[in-house]
Design an enzyme around this catalytic site. Structure first.
Site, mmCIF file in Angstrom:
data_model
loop_
_atom_site.group_PDB
_atom_site.id
_atom_site.type_symbol
_atom_site.label_atom_id
_atom_site.label_comp_id
_atom_site.label_asym_id
_atom_site.label_seq_id
_atom_site.Cartn_x
_atom_site.Cartn_y
_atom_site.Cartn_z
ATOM 1 N N ARG A 1 2.954 -4.343 -0.263
ATOM 2 C CA ARG A 1 3.774 -5.634 -0.325
ATOM 3 C C ARG A 1 3.664 -6.890 -0.007
ATOM 4 O O ARG A 1 3.092 -6.879 1.225
ATOM 5 C CB ARG A 1 5.396 -5.079 0.178
ATOM 6 C CG ARG A 1 6.299 -4.182 -0.337
ATOM 7 C CD ARG A 1 6.736 -4.461 -1.826
ATOM 8 N NE ARG A 1 7.481 -3.521 -2.526
ATOM 9 C CZ ARG A 1 6.787 -2.406 -3.274
ATOM 10 N NH1 ARG A 1 5.678 -2.567 -3.689
ATOM 11 N NH2 ARG A 1 7.659 -1.714 -3.841
ATOM 12 N N HIS B 1 0.697 -7.030 -9.707
ATOM 13 C CA HIS B 1 1.810 -5.853 -9.130
ATOM 14 C C HIS B 1 1.220 -4.628 -10.138
ATOM 15 O O HIS B 1 2.340 -4.193 -10.791
ATOM 16 C CB HIS B 1 3.115 -6.389 -9.264
ATOM 17 C CG HIS B 1 3.661 -5.188 -8.225
ATOM 18 N ND1 HIS B 1 4.698 -5.485 -7.421
ATOM 19 C CD2 HIS B 1 3.549 -3.802 -8.014
ATOM 20 C CE1 HIS B 1 5.114 -4.426 -6.719
ATOM 21 N NE2 HIS B 1 4.444 -3.337 -7.062
HETATM 22 P P1 NDP Z 1 4.851 6.432 2.406
HETATM 23 O O1 NDP Z 1 6.398 6.239 2.955
HETATM 24 O O2 NDP Z 1 4.548 7.872 2.014
HETATM 25 O O3 NDP Z 1 4.070 5.908 3.760
HETATM 26 C C1 NDP Z 1 4.227 4.558 4.215
HETATM 27 C C2 NDP Z 1 3.092 4.789 5.641
HETATM 28 O O4 NDP Z 1 3.336 3.370 6.193
HETATM 29 C C3 NDP Z 1 3.270 5.899 6.548
HETATM 30 O O5 NDP Z 1 1.917 6.195 6.943
HETATM 31 C C4 NDP Z 1 3.989 4.847 7.846
HETATM 32 O O6 NDP Z 1 3.581 5.404 8.948
HETATM 33 C C5 NDP Z 1 3.390 3.704 7.577
HETATM 34 N N1 NDP Z 1 4.082 2.724 8.238
HETATM 35 C C6 NDP Z 1 5.330 2.275 7.821
HETATM 36 N N2 NDP Z 1 5.625 1.394 8.693
HETATM 37 C C7 NDP Z 1 4.791 1.277 9.612
HETATM 38 C C8 NDP Z 1 4.545 0.254 10.709
HETATM 39 N N3 NDP Z 1 5.695 -0.731 11.222
HETATM 40 N N4 NDP Z 1 3.456 0.490 11.517
HETATM 41 C C9 NDP Z 1 2.717 1.231 11.045
HETATM 42 N N5 NDP Z 1 2.587 1.960 10.022
HETATM 43 C C10 NDP Z 1 3.798 2.118 9.503
HETATM 44 O O7 NDP Z 1 4.737 5.038 1.384
HETATM 45 P P2 NDP Z 1 3.876 5.570 0.077
HETATM 46 O O8 NDP Z 1 2.236 5.810 0.561
HETATM 47 O O9 NDP Z 1 4.228 6.197 -0.926
HETATM 48 O O10 NDP Z 1 3.710 3.893 -0.454
HETATM 49 C C11 NDP Z 1 3.399 2.770 0.540
HETATM 50 C C12 NDP Z 1 3.836 1.595 -0.318
HETATM 51 O O11 NDP Z 1 3.037 1.182 -1.383
HETATM 52 C C13 NDP Z 1 5.189 1.611 -0.765
HETATM 53 O O12 NDP Z 1 6.092 1.446 0.182
HETATM 54 C C14 NDP Z 1 5.338 0.226 -1.700
HETATM 55 O O13 NDP Z 1 5.536 -0.929 -1.002
HETATM 56 C C15 NDP Z 1 3.490 0.242 -2.181
HETATM 57 N N6 NDP Z 1 3.425 0.420 -3.493
HETATM 58 C C16 NDP Z 1 2.795 -0.490 -4.254
HETATM 59 C C17 NDP Z 1 2.390 -0.312 -5.426
HETATM 60 C C18 NDP Z 1 1.894 -1.362 -6.456
HETATM 61 O O14 NDP Z 1 1.635 -0.949 -7.472
HETATM 62 N N7 NDP Z 1 1.214 -2.290 -5.524
HETATM 63 C C19 NDP Z 1 2.948 1.043 -6.148
HETATM 64 C C20 NDP Z 1 3.308 2.249 -5.156
HETATM 65 C C21 NDP Z 1 3.771 1.507 -3.904
HETATM 66 P P3 NDP Z 1 3.986 7.044 9.448
HETATM 67 O O15 NDP Z 1 3.035 8.071 8.461
HETATM 68 O O16 NDP Z 1 3.946 7.215 10.853
HETATM 69 O O17 NDP Z 1 5.661 7.198 8.885
HETATM 70 C C1 OXD Z 2 6.050 -0.058 -6.191
HETATM 71 C C2 OXD Z 2 5.699 1.038 -7.395
HETATM 72 O O1 OXD Z 2 6.783 0.641 -5.277
HETATM 73 O O2 OXD Z 2 5.260 0.132 -8.272
HETATM 74 O O3 OXD Z 2 5.722 -1.148 -6.084
HETATM 75 O O4 OXD Z 2 6.022 1.843 -7.481
#
Ligand code: NDP
Ligand code: OXD
Length: 314
Positions: free
Chosen positions: A229, A277
């Site tokens: 993000r 994005h």
């Molecule tokens: P998940 O919820 O499966 O994983 C999130 C990861 O981030 C976990 O490993 C979590 O740790 C870690 N995390 C969260 N907060 C912290 C912190 N404060 N410190 C350290 N680690 C942290 O999410 P996804 O993998 O499915 O997706 C991740 C993000 O990707 C989404 O939230 C979205 O913002 C972004 N995204 C972007 C897209 C794009 O097109 N650019 C498309 C899809 C998603 P833990 O394992 O310990 O819980």
């Molecule tokens: C996001 C998506 O969360 O595109 O960014 O799924």
């Protein structure tokens, strides 16, 4: 049992048509055109009006139209019902494709060769290092981070990951929490941001963080790829880090403000690669199928999948 869709800026009519095609017996509506708010049980949303939730007294679940849920949790009054996010193999594959693509683009000097072609210049880089000499550090080891880690390792890169809670993952060096962050960064040549936007991750990628990346790696300096993000990155610090040589390049799919304003200096910076994005768009059919199956499960008394933890914010 109406499902309301609110995704300003999207072709909402086309989305509703998709929902109707998959579930012709169900009722659907587009916000704010709602005849009977009491009939609304479900909301499917992408950056909805933050006040929307209070309008539906019988709401049972909110479905994010993306993997992230910051666009829902940013509301001053968030819904009290469960929020489910999108977890889908196509989306996961697309994200890994994007990360592998850009890791290889950096490894294989693609930008330099493209510029050389434009200039009609034949100039092989003197030493092409193998992927095994390059350390990629993923910030975020969730659904997307773990898949990307596996695929990067398959390409031969050394892969490490950092998450909030400690993890043991085969073939991957893992770090967790603030206490491990410096060590993780100090061994990273390509940093990949795959974190959700929460209070803890806001403005995390700043100059101080970039300064801790490995400066002695196999590449021409540390590189940054952010696909999580934009609210996690300090864009002025990215420019400063590029100008100071603290970063060799930045590949950004997400931004503090989207669409990225025309006035942003990121557009014209030679060290920056921008995509709008699109790293991992949700495939419409997959998303519609997922949401309908979630509604059906709820109505059968089965638990909702991929529910967001309010306390952690993701
Ligand atoms: P998940 O919820 O499966 O994983 C999130 C990861 O981030 C976990 O490993 C979590 O740790 C870690 N995390 C969260 N907060 C912290 C912190 N404060 N410190 C350290 N680690 C942290 O999410 P996804 O993998 O499915 O997706 C991740 C993000 O990707 C989404 O939230 C979205 O913002 C972004 N995204 C972007 C897209 C794009 O097109 N650019 C498309 C899809 C998603 P833990 O394992 O310990 O819980
Ligand atoms: C996001 C998506 O969360 O595109 O960014 O799924």
């Amino acid at each position: 049992m109406t499902l309301v869709l609110s995704a300003p800026g999207w072709d909402e009519a086309a989305w509703i048509a998709r929902f109707r095609a998959h579930a012709p017996d169900r009722a659907f509506a587009i916000w704010p055109d709602i005849a009977d708010p009491a009939s609304v049980r479900y909301l499917a949303a992408w950056y909805p009006d933050p006040d929307i939730y209070a309008h539906f007294p019988n709401l049972e679940a909110v479905f994010s139209l993306g993997a992230g849920v910051d666009h829902i949790l940013r509301a001053p009054k968030t819904p009290t019902v469960p929020i489910a996010r999108c977890v889908d193999p196509d989306l996961t594959n697309r994200m890994s494709e994007y990360i592998v693509l850009h890791a290889l683009r950096i490894l294989r000097f693609s930008d330099r060769y493209q510029a050389d072609q434009q200039a009609g210049r034949w100039k092989p880089v003197s030493e092409q290092r193998p992927a095994r000499d390059v350390r990629i550090g993923l910030m975020g080891l969730g659904v997307l981070g773990q898949d990307a880690a596996r695929k990067l390792a398959m390409m031969g890169f050394q892969v490490a990951g950092w998450s909030r809670s400690p993890k043991t993952l085969e073939g991957l060096t893992t770090y967790a929490g603030a206490e491990d962050l410096s060590v993780f960064l100090g061994q990273t040549d390509i940093l990949v941001g795959l974190l959700p936007l929460t209070q803890d991750t806001t403005d995390l990628y700043d100059y101080a963080l970039f300064s801790q990346l490995a400066q002695n790696g196999a590449l021409d300096g540390p590189h940054f790829i952010n696909v999580g993000r934009g609210g996690s990155q300090v864009e002025a610090d990215i420019i400063r880090a590029l100008d100071d040589g603290v970063l060799a390049s930045a590949t950004l799919d997400v931004f503090q403000v989207e669409p990225l304003p025309e006035t942003s200096p990121l557009w014209s910076h030679p060290g920056v690669t921008i995509t709008p994005h699109v790293a991992a768009d949700s495939a419409p059919e997959a998303l519609v199928t997922l949401i309908i199956s979630q509604m059906t499960a709820l109505e059968r008394g089965e638990p909702l999948q991929h529910v967001v933890d309010r306390a952690s914010g993701y």
